[in-house]
Structure formats: structure tokens, C-alpha cells
Design a protein around this motif. Structure first.
Motif, PDB file in Angstrom:
ATOM      1  N   SER A  25       0.815  -1.227   0.000  1.00  0.00           N
ATOM      2  CA  SER A  25       0.000   0.000   0.000  1.00  0.00           C
ATOM      3  C   SER A  25       0.844   1.272   0.000  1.00  0.00           C
ATOM      4  O   SER A  25       0.567   2.198  -0.776  1.00  0.00           O
ATOM      5  N   LEU A  26       1.840   1.338   0.880  1.00  0.00           N
ATOM      6  CA  LEU A  26       2.631   2.569   1.002  1.00  0.00           C
ATOM      7  C   LEU A  26       3.311   2.952  -0.322  1.00  0.00           C
ATOM      8  O   LEU A  26       3.229   4.121  -0.732  1.00  0.00           O
ATOM      9  N   PRO A  27       3.959   2.008  -1.038  1.00  0.00           N
ATOM     10  CA  PRO A  27       4.588   2.411  -2.300  1.00  0.00           C
ATOM     11  C   PRO A  27       3.594   3.004  -3.300  1.00  0.00           C
ATOM     12  O   PRO A  27       3.919   3.941  -4.033  1.00  0.00           O
ATOM     13  N   LYS A  28       2.363   2.490  -3.298  1.00  0.00           N
ATOM     14  CA  LYS A  28       1.348   3.049  -4.219  1.00  0.00           C
ATOM     15  C   LYS A  28       1.024   4.486  -3.844  1.00  0.00           C
ATOM     16  O   LYS A  28       0.883   5.350  -4.696  1.00  0.00           O
ATOM     17  N   ALA A  29       0.887   4.726  -2.533  1.00  0.00           N
ATOM     18  CA  ALA A  29       0.589   6.095  -2.076  1.00  0.00           C
ATOM     19  C   ALA A  29       1.780   7.011  -2.354  1.00  0.00           C
ATOM     20  O   ALA A  29       1.601   8.187  -2.681  1.00  0.00           O
ATOM     21  N   LEU A  30       2.990   6.489  -2.263  1.00  0.00           N
ATOM     22  CA  LEU A  30       4.182   7.292  -2.552  1.00  0.00           C
ATOM     23  C   LEU A  30       4.239   7.637  -4.037  1.00  0.00           C
ATOM     24  O   LEU A  30       4.598   8.753  -4.424  1.00  0.00           O
ATOM     25  N   GLU A  31       3.881   6.658  -4.842  1.00  0.00           N
ATOM     26  CA  GLU A  31       3.898   6.896  -6.295  1.00  0.00           C
ATOM     27  C   GLU A  31       2.974   8.068  -6.657  1.00  0.00           C
ATOM     28  O   GLU A  31       3.318   8.913  -7.479  1.00  0.00           O
ATOM     29  N   LYS A  32       1.816   8.107  -5.965  1.00  0.00           N
ATOM     30  CA  LYS A  32       0.835   9.177  -6.253  1.00  0.00           C
ATOM     31  C   LYS A  32       1.392  10.559  -5.966  1.00  0.00           C
ATOM     32  O   LYS A  32       0.950  11.551  -6.537  1.00  0.00           O
ATOM     33  N   ILE A  33       2.365  10.648  -5.044  1.00  0.00           N
ATOM     34  CA  ILE A  33       2.924  11.968  -4.721  1.00  0.00           C
ATOM     35  C   ILE A  33       4.326  12.132  -5.321  1.00  0.00           C
ATOM     36  O   ILE A  33       5.163  12.873  -4.821  1.00  0.00           O
ATOM     37  N   GLY A  34       4.569  11.377  -6.375  1.00  0.00           N
ATOM     38  CA  GLY A  34       5.759  11.627  -7.182  1.00  0.00           C
ATOM     39  C   GLY A  34       7.044  10.989  -6.704  1.00  0.00           C
ATOM     40  O   GLY A  34       8.133  11.398  -7.110  1.00  0.00           O
ATOM     41  N   VAL A  35       6.945   9.971  -5.822  1.00  0.00           N
ATOM     42  CA  VAL A  35       8.175   9.289  -5.391  1.00  0.00           C
ATOM     43  C   VAL A  35       8.353   8.040  -6.267  1.00  0.00           C
ATOM     44  O   VAL A  35       7.423   7.241  -6.414  1.00  0.00           O
ATOM     45  N   ASP A  36       9.549   7.888  -6.820  1.00  0.00           N
ATOM     46  CA  ASP A  36       9.845   6.733  -7.668  1.00  0.00           C
ATOM     47  C   ASP A  36      10.295   5.592  -6.752  1.00  0.00           C
ATOM     48  O   ASP A  36      11.407   5.601  -6.238  1.00  0.00           O
ATOM     49  N   VAL A  37       9.411   4.629  -6.518  1.00  0.00           N
ATOM     50  CA  VAL A  37       9.737   3.563  -5.564  1.00  0.00           C
ATOM     51  C   VAL A  37       9.599   2.187  -6.214  1.00  0.00           C
ATOM     52  O   VAL A  37       8.633   1.909  -6.917  1.00  0.00           O
ATOM     53  N   THR A  38      10.614   1.358  -5.974  1.00  0.00           N
ATOM     54  CA  THR A  38      10.607  -0.034  -6.442  1.00  0.00           C
ATOM     55  C   THR A  38      10.604  -0.918  -5.203  1.00  0.00           C
ATOM     56  O   THR A  38      11.346  -0.666  -4.256  1.00  0.00           O
ATOM     57  N   VAL A  39       9.764  -1.958  -5.242  1.00  0.00           N
ATOM     58  CA  VAL A  39       9.707  -2.897  -4.110  1.00  0.00           C
ATOM     59  C   VAL A  39      10.513  -4.142  -4.492  1.00  0.00           C
ATOM     60  O   VAL A  39      10.396  -4.626  -5.628  1.00  0.00           O
ATOM     61  N   ILE A  40      11.309  -4.651  -3.572  1.00  0.00           N
ATOM     62  CA  ILE A  40      12.063  -5.887  -3.862  1.00  0.00           C
ATOM     63  C   ILE A  40      11.797  -6.921  -2.771  1.00  0.00           C
ATOM     64  O   ILE A  40      11.846  -6.597  -1.579  1.00  0.00           O
ATOM     65  N   VAL A  41      11.452  -8.148  -3.204  1.00  0.00           N
ATOM     66  CA  VAL A  41      11.092  -9.229  -2.263  1.00  0.00           C
ATOM     67  C   VAL A  41      11.639 -10.563  -2.801  1.00  0.00           C
ATOM     68  O   VAL A  41      11.947 -10.665  -3.990  1.00  0.00           O
ATOM     69  N   PRO A  42      11.718 -11.590  -1.959  1.00  0.00           N
ATOM     70  CA  PRO A  42      12.080 -12.918  -2.476  1.00  0.00           C
ATOM     71  C   PRO A  42      10.928 -13.470  -3.327  1.00  0.00           C
ATOM     72  O   PRO A  42       9.755 -13.201  -3.034  1.00  0.00           O
ATOM     73  N   TYR A  43      11.275 -14.247  -4.348  1.00  0.00           N
ATOM     74  CA  TYR A  43      10.245 -14.860  -5.210  1.00  0.00           C
ATOM     75  C   TYR A  43       9.938 -16.248  -4.640  1.00  0.00           C
ATOM     76  O   TYR A  43      10.444 -17.250  -5.115  1.00  0.00           O
TER      77      TYR A  43
END
Ligand code: ADP
Length: 471
Positions: A25-43
Motif C-alpha cells: 500500500s505505502l509504495p502506491k501512495a508514494l507513487e501518487k505523490i511523485g516518489v519513484d519507488v521499487t519494491v524488492i522481495v524474495p520470489y
């Protein structure tokens, strides 16, 4: 500003607990306010990618345990957004992971130390273009020392978020060698492993440029021995570089059929249907109290609820409990609900059921959250959204989100008597004139991610500047 958000899970692709919801959720909200965020997790093999486009980008050669471990880098997007998600695939380390682990065992520490090394290799392969690495919980605790070793002065800024200090990721000393941390370069690691094990959350706290938790009150509480335990001193050493930011709630995940204008006719209808479904007394004069959550006797205050059930029911309440967890407590609660004295008024539903949970939030008048500690807690926010007044212990995020007599009720001391007193206040409200006003207030309280995202954006800027100033 380019941010890499590192976590063990991201909902809805990999959902293990509350951290996954934050990462989704947080990265989506950050994207809306112009922050370029990539999430990285184990597959992990149980990742839900059926409806997503997943591409393989490259393969990393990750040094770990004296071997080179080929690790696939896959990318996709968070559903309904443009947020990039990077999935790191390694059959040796990530395929044995069971959804049920989640208890920070030695095996888990080894697995996530490999993940930390793989993340650092990914950052290097991306030409070190991230301004800040946002690390979350113990799973990411070794990223900071590894960045220092691998990138030295060129390393990006780092932020470490504590979602729950109870889970620390205690692993064997050999991890330090396997992951490739330069021996003798990190006094804090040497100090930590002198007692025979490595504490991954301690490393994250000690070595990040800045540390935050998921509510301002929890940040203060963990500086004390009562909440911080042996890590209170480690945290105290970081004061001045700490902050608390309350988590948000993704309201789109919680559909409701009414709003702050229409609840007054809708909620009683839902309440009646719920009581009938549960086989409880349908007399509208009885307020309906609820408890929904993990039956964790160390955190959720289930012992207090159990103690006050007879009092509540005798006073004229109905109570529904929905939860799973500790088997001893499951049995105790079931025994009470099967007791002929209580069964018309108390239903214990020992299961995990999202739809029933939503029906309970919508149909109940009050929701009990008597936690011993609560880093943030979402349940009180969900309850308010559905117009069920939360009755919470004044701790962590509960204290930061509930206002006494305005949108819910608070009690201080962890005792059955104090819980009885606050429940009695709720009874008076139910029969008095303040109930409608409080329900409207609760439904209008705003805990959306938009607010928290703005605070994270400001914090990212601050931490990046601190890093620039220190070089
Ligand atoms: P925690 O993350 O410590 O378990 P939170 O209050 O942050 O507590 O979040 C709990 C979440 O899990 C809420 O969304 C709640 O609705 C859900 N939940 C917990 N237990 C159950 C259950 N038995 N059935 C359905 N949903 C549940």
C-alpha cells in the motif's frame, strides 16, 4: 528521488502478515505523490502472480556460503499501479520457505541473510542509482553493513523501519561469514555475536542512517525495558535519528454498504442478520461487542477478554469473537461459548474468515482491542471505518489513533478491572446520547495512506540529506 523498498513480503503477491499490507500500500501512495519507488522481495514459490505480467530481466551471481548462487531477477508491477516489483528467485534458498515459518527461526535468518546479500548485488547491478534503501524489519538487517563493505562512501542512504520488535531474527554466528561481511570492520557485529548468536534486527537498528517505527507512541515505548527488552539500550543510542509514523489503512480493501449518513439505518439491519447467523439473542437493547484477531496471549490481551466475559454478558452484552492462534486459548474460549449460561450471548468463531470479519465490523457496536503492546494495529482503524467503536488499551498505534469519548475508548493499565471500567463506559454511551455522534466521528476519521506517505516522503528527503552531509 529513487527509493528501493526492501521487504520479505508484498501483498497481494506475497502475503504473510501485516508487513505485506504495508509493502503493498505505502509504495502506491508514494507513487501518487511523485516518489519513484521499487519494491524488492524474495520470489517464494507460493507468490500469486497468475494475473500479472512477470518478466525475467537478468541473473545475478550472488556470493554466499563460499559459493556463487545464480539468482533470477524478475519484475512485475503492483496491481492497479505503476510501482515496479522486483522478485529475486533462487531455488536453493527461497524454495524451502514455508508460509507457516514466520517465527524468526535460525533457518529463516539464514534465508534472509542470503536475501540481503542478493539485494546488495542487485543494487550494484543497477549501477547504485537508488538514493535511499528503505529496509523493513529484521529480514533486512544485514543490508546496511553489506552496503558499507561493498560500496563504501558511494553507498546510498538507508532507513530501517521496525514493524514489530518482538521478531528479531536470531541466527547463527556463521551467517556473518557466509553472507560475506568483512571481518573486523563492524564493531557492532563483533559485539553482537560475542554471546553466540547474531541478532538481525539489532544490526538494522544500529547501522541504518535513520530508524523509524509504525507509530509515534511505539517509538517511545521501545526505548523502555518493558517494551524494548534487551534492545532498549541499542535504540536509546539512536535517539535523534528516530521517528514514528502511523501506518495507513487501504480503505479500498474494506468494502462497506453504508456511510456516515446512512449507517443509522443500515448497521442495525446488519447487526440483526449477524446475530441470527451466530445464533445469539437478537434483542436490540443488547450492545454487541466483538473481538477479531490473532489469539496471541503475549500480545492481544486475550486473557483479559476471557476474564471479563461473564461480567459483560451479565451486564447485558452480546459478544462475538473471531480468531485463531494459541490452541489453549481457543479451547478456553470455546468452553465458555458452549456453557449454557453464556451460549445465548457469546459466540466464539475459531476460524480465519475475511467476510465474517467484515460482517462483524459492520454489525458490532464496539470492538475490543486490549493489547499488551501494539506497534500500530489496523483493526481499530478498520472498526472505525465500519462505525464500530474501538475500546483499546492506550499503547502504541492504538493510543495514536483512538481519542477517548470522541471516536472510541481508552484504558491504561493492563488489568481486567480497568477493562471492565472502560466496557462499563461503553455501556453508558450505548444507552445514552453520545453514541451516534461518536460513531459518526469514528467513520469520518481519516487513516488513509496518503497522510503517512507524505510523512515518509519528508523523511526520505531528510535521511538522504543527512547522508549527503556526512560524506
Ligand atoms: P496484527 O497484524 O498484529 O495481526 P492488525 O490489527 O494490524 O494485527 O491486523 C489484523 C488484520 O488481520 C485485520 O485486517 C483483521 O481483520 C485480520 N484478521 C485477524 N484475525 C482474523 C480472522 N480470524 N479472520 C479474519 N480476519 C482476521
Amino acid at each position: 528521488m529513487k527509493i528501493l523498498f526492501v521487504a520479505s513480503e508484498v501483498a497481494p503477491i506475497i502475503k504473510l502478515g501485516g508487513l505485506g499490507d504495508v509493502a503493498g500500500s505505502l509504495p502506491k501512495a508514494l507513487e501518487k505523490i511523485g516518489v519513484d519507488v521499487t519494491v524488492i522481495v524474495p520470489y517464494f514459490p507460493f507468490a500469486k502472480t497468475e494475473n500479472l505480467r512477470v518478466y525475467k530481466n537478468m541473473e545475478l551471481n550472488v556470493p554466499y556460503g563460499g559459493e556463487i548462487n545464480p539468482t533470477g531477477v524478475f519484475s512485475t508491477k503492483l496491481p492497479d499501479s505503476n510501482v515496479d516489483v522486483v522478485l529475486l528467485q533462487n531455488s536453493k534458498h527461497f524454495h524451502s520457505y514455508e508460509k507457516t515459518w514466520k517465527v524468526s527461526t535460525k533457518e529463516e535468518s539464514e534465508l534472509f541473510s542470503f536475501f540481503d546479500r542478493a539485494v546488495v548485488e542487485y543494487i550494484k547491478c543497477e549501477f547504485n542509482t537508488y538514493d535511499l534503501i528503505h529496509c523493513n524489519d529484521w529480514h533486512t538487517g544485514l543490508i546496511m553493513p553489506l552496503l558499507v563493505d561493498e560500496l563504501e562512501l558511494e553507498r546510498p542512504a538507508t532507513l530501517f523501519t521496525i514493524h514489530n520488535l518482538m521478531y528479531q531474527g536470531k541466527g547463527s554466528v556463521e551467517i556473518v561469514r557466509d553472507v560475506g561481511i568483512v571481518p573486523g570492520e563492524h564493531p557492532i557485529i563483533d559485539f553482537d555475536i560475542a554471546d553466540g548468536d547474531l541478532n538481525m534486527i539489532q544490526q538494522g537498528i544500529s547501522s541504518a542512517d535513520f530508524v523509524n517505527t509504525v507509530s509515534p507512541t511505539y517509538m517511545k515505548e521501545i526505548l523502555t525495558g518493558e517494551f524494548g527488552g534487551e534492545l532498549a539500550d541499542v535504540l536509546d543510542a539512536r535517539v535523534g535519528r528516530t521517528q514514528g509514523i502511523l501506518n495507513g489503512l487501504d480503505y479500498s480493501s474494506f468494502p462497506r454498504t453504508y456511510d456516515e449518513k446512512t449507517w443509522i439505518t443500515e448497521k442495525p439491519r446488519i447487526k440483526k442478520a449477524l446475530l441470527e447467523k451466530l445464533g445469539l439473542d437478537t434483542d436490540a437493547e443488547r450492545p454487541l461487542f466483538a473481538f477479531v484477531g490473532r489469539l496471541d496471549p503475549y500480545q492481544k490481551g486475550i486473557d483479559l477478554v476471557h476474564q471479563i466475559i461473564p461480567h459483560m454478558l451479565q451486564k447485558g452484552a452480546n459478544l462475538v469473537l473471531l480468531g485463531t492462534g494459541d490452541t489453549e486459548w481457543q479451547d478456553k474460549l470455546l468452553a465458555l461459548s458452549n456453557d449454557a449460561r453464556y451460549s445465548p450471548y457469546f459466540s466464539a468463531q475459531i476460524l480465519f474468515d475475511k467476510d465474517l470479519a467484515e460482517q462483524i465490523y459492520a454489525g458490532s457496536d464496539f470492538l475490543l482491542v486490549p493489547s499488551k503492546y501494539e506497534p500500530c494495529g489496523l483493526i481499530q482503524m478498520i472498526a472505525m471505518w465500519y462505525g464500530s467503536l474501538p475500546i483499546v488499551r492506550a499503547t502504541g498505534g492504538l493510543k495514536d489513533s483512538v481519542e477517548e469519548g470522541i471516536n472510541g475508548f481508552l484504558f491504561d493499565k493492563y488489568s481486567a478491572q480497568d477493562l471492565i471500567d472502560v466496557v462499563d463506559r461503553a455501556f453508558s454511551t450505548y444507552y445514552g446520547r453520545d453514541m451516534a455522534k461518536m460513531v459518526s466521528n469514528a467513520m469520518m476519521s481519516d487513516f488513509s495512506w496518503d497522510k503517512s506517505a507524505l510523512q515518509y516522503k519528508e523523511l526520505y528527503k531528510k535521511v538522504i540529506q543527512l547522508r549527503i552531509d556526512s560524506t
